[in-house]
Design a protein around this motif. Structure first.
Motif, PDB file in Angstrom:
ATOM      1  N   GLY A 127       0.672 -43.862  36.157  1.00 27.92           N
ATOM      2  CA  GLY A 127      -0.177 -44.276  37.271  1.00 27.92           C
ATOM      3  C   GLY A 127      -1.242 -43.288  37.693  1.00 27.92           C
ATOM      4  O   GLY A 127      -2.000 -43.560  38.624  1.00 27.92           O
ATOM      5  N   MET A 128      -1.329 -42.142  37.014  1.00 27.59           N
ATOM      6  CA  MET A 128      -2.381 -41.170  37.344  1.00 27.59           C
ATOM      7  C   MET A 128      -3.743 -41.721  36.912  1.00 27.59           C
ATOM      8  O   MET A 128      -3.862 -42.412  35.902  1.00 27.59           O
ATOM      9  CB  MET A 128      -2.123 -39.844  36.644  1.00 27.59           C
TER      10      MET A 128
ATOM     11  N   ALA B   7      -5.261 -49.070  25.240  1.00 29.85           N
ATOM     12  CA  ALA B   7      -6.229 -48.003  24.976  1.00 29.85           C
ATOM     13  C   ALA B   7      -7.654 -48.407  25.360  1.00 29.85           C
ATOM     14  O   ALA B   7      -7.982 -49.591  25.476  1.00 29.85           O
ATOM     15  CB  ALA B   7      -6.174 -47.589  23.505  1.00 29.85           C
ATOM     16  N   VAL B   8      -8.473 -47.374  25.540  1.00 22.62           N
ATOM     17  CA  VAL B   8      -9.903 -47.540  25.837  1.00 22.62           C
ATOM     18  C   VAL B   8     -10.681 -46.582  24.942  1.00 22.62           C
ATOM     19  O   VAL B   8     -10.251 -45.435  24.724  1.00 22.62           O
ATOM     20  CB  VAL B   8     -10.213 -47.208  27.315  1.00 22.62           C
ATOM     21  N   VAL B   9     -11.813 -47.026  24.432  1.00 26.63           N
ATOM     22  CA  VAL B   9     -12.710 -46.159  23.659  1.00 26.63           C
ATOM     23  C   VAL B   9     -14.101 -46.238  24.285  1.00 26.63           C
ATOM     24  O   VAL B   9     -14.610 -47.334  24.549  1.00 26.63           O
ATOM     25  CB  VAL B   9     -12.766 -46.573  22.171  1.00 26.63           C
TER      26      VAL B   9
ATOM     27  N   ARG C 283      -2.505 -49.295  32.697  1.00 26.90           N
ATOM     28  CA  ARG C 283      -3.462 -50.292  33.189  1.00 26.90           C
ATOM     29  C   ARG C 283      -4.864 -49.900  32.742  1.00 26.90           C
ATOM     30  O   ARG C 283      -5.214 -48.722  32.721  1.00 26.90           O
ATOM     31  CB  ARG C 283      -3.413 -50.370  34.720  1.00 26.90           C
ATOM     32  N   ILE C 284      -5.678 -50.896  32.411  1.00 32.63           N
ATOM     33  CA  ILE C 284      -7.070 -50.677  32.006  1.00 32.63           C
ATOM     34  C   ILE C 284      -7.975 -51.270  33.084  1.00 32.63           C
ATOM     35  O   ILE C 284      -7.815 -52.435  33.460  1.00 32.63           O
ATOM     36  CB  ILE C 284      -7.362 -51.333  30.638  1.00 32.63           C
TER      37      ILE C 284
ATOM     38  N   ARG D 245      -5.244 -46.204  34.215  1.00 33.27           N
ATOM     39  CA  ARG D 245      -4.088 -45.481  34.759  1.00 33.27           C
ATOM     40  C   ARG D 245      -3.200 -45.038  33.600  1.00 33.27           C
ATOM     41  O   ARG D 245      -3.000 -45.783  32.624  1.00 33.27           O
ATOM     42  CB  ARG D 245      -3.282 -46.394  35.698  1.00 33.27           C
ATOM     43  N   SER D 246      -2.698 -43.824  33.716  1.00 32.54           N
ATOM     44  CA  SER D 246      -1.842 -43.288  32.658  1.00 32.54           C
ATOM     45  C   SER D 246      -0.543 -44.091  32.576  1.00 32.54           C
ATOM     46  O   SER D 246      -0.121 -44.723  33.544  1.00 32.54           O
ATOM     47  CB  SER D 246      -1.532 -41.819  32.936  1.00 32.54           C
ATOM     48  N   GLY D 247       0.098 -44.041  31.406  1.00 30.97           N
ATOM     49  CA  GLY D 247       1.314 -44.822  31.238  1.00 30.97           C
ATOM     50  C   GLY D 247       2.219 -44.302  30.143  1.00 30.97           C
ATOM     51  O   GLY D 247       2.183 -43.113  29.784  1.00 30.97           O
TER      52      GLY D 247
END
Length: 218
Positions: A116-117, A144-146, A162-163, A179-181
């Motif tokens: 959640g960070m 993931a996101v690029v 979460r993206i 958000r980190s996961g």
């Protein structure tokens, strides 16, 4: 005879007194007029420096504000690359060996953070890939996101919970993107971060060395 003389002298004395009073009146008027004029001139002379001082002060204030704004803009421009998360601990590093990685070598840098960070864009650019299954790079990456950057490099963020961006969206340095996961092939909550030369898996370079060259001490 003496009475006339007395009378004549008395009249002359009265006339002289009247003349003296009139003369004195003119003198007083002249003095008062001069004083009033002097006072007016003094007030006017005093007012001009005051107006000039206020004008200069306002001008100096405006110039100071403009200089401050320019300094802030320059400072913001200078900070063009940042860490993807805050308050992290470095875990698995680039090219580290292990059974967790598909090729036997770790392709990025892991930042150990709780779920959640806030994950931030390390540099301004355009989102080119998002989604589960590593945004097309494989299930090991999870969500993931690029992001494509203006200097021809790409940054990748994986294992997200979460993206919060979409393909085609322009993002700025430090903007929240996810958000980190702990999704995908992950041994615990963390952010997997890569710097690539293409948007796809297999083109990663050492992200720590790259970021250090940009002035970011990871």
């Amino acid at each position: 005879m003496s009475k006339r003389t007395t009378s004549h002298r008395s009249g002359t004395s009265i006339l002289r007194k009247r003349a003296a009073v009139v003369a004195a009146g003119f003198a007083v008027s002249a003095v008062l007029g001069t004083g009033a004029a002097f006072a007016a001139d003094t007030a006017q002379a005093g007012a001009l420096p005051g107006v000039a001082s206020a004008s200069l002060e306002a001008q100096a204030t405006a110039q100071a504000k403009a200089a401050s704004s320019a300094h802030q803009a320059a400072a913001k421009k200078a900070v063009s690359w940042i860490d993807p998360v805050k308050n992290y601990t470095l875990s698995a590093g680039y090219a580290q060996g292990g059974s967790m990685w598909a090729t036997g070598k770790h392709s990025g840098q892991d930042f150990a953070v709780p779920i959640g960070m806030s994950v931030m864009a390390v540099h301004g650019g355009t989102v080119v890939k998002t989604g589960p299954n590593g945004a097309g790079d494989g299930p090991a990456y999870g969500n993931a996101v690029v992001i494509k950057h203006g200097n021809g490099t790409y940054s990748q963020y994986a294992h997200l919970s979460r993206i919060d961006v979409h393909v085609g969206q322009n993002v700025s340095t430090g903007q929240h993107i996810a958000r980190s996961g702990n999704t995908g092939n992950s041994s615990g909550p963390h952010l997997h971060f890569e710097i690539r030369t293409t948007p796809n898996y297999g083109s990663a370079v050492n992200p720590v060395a790259f970021m250090n060259a940009k002035g970011v001490r990871v």
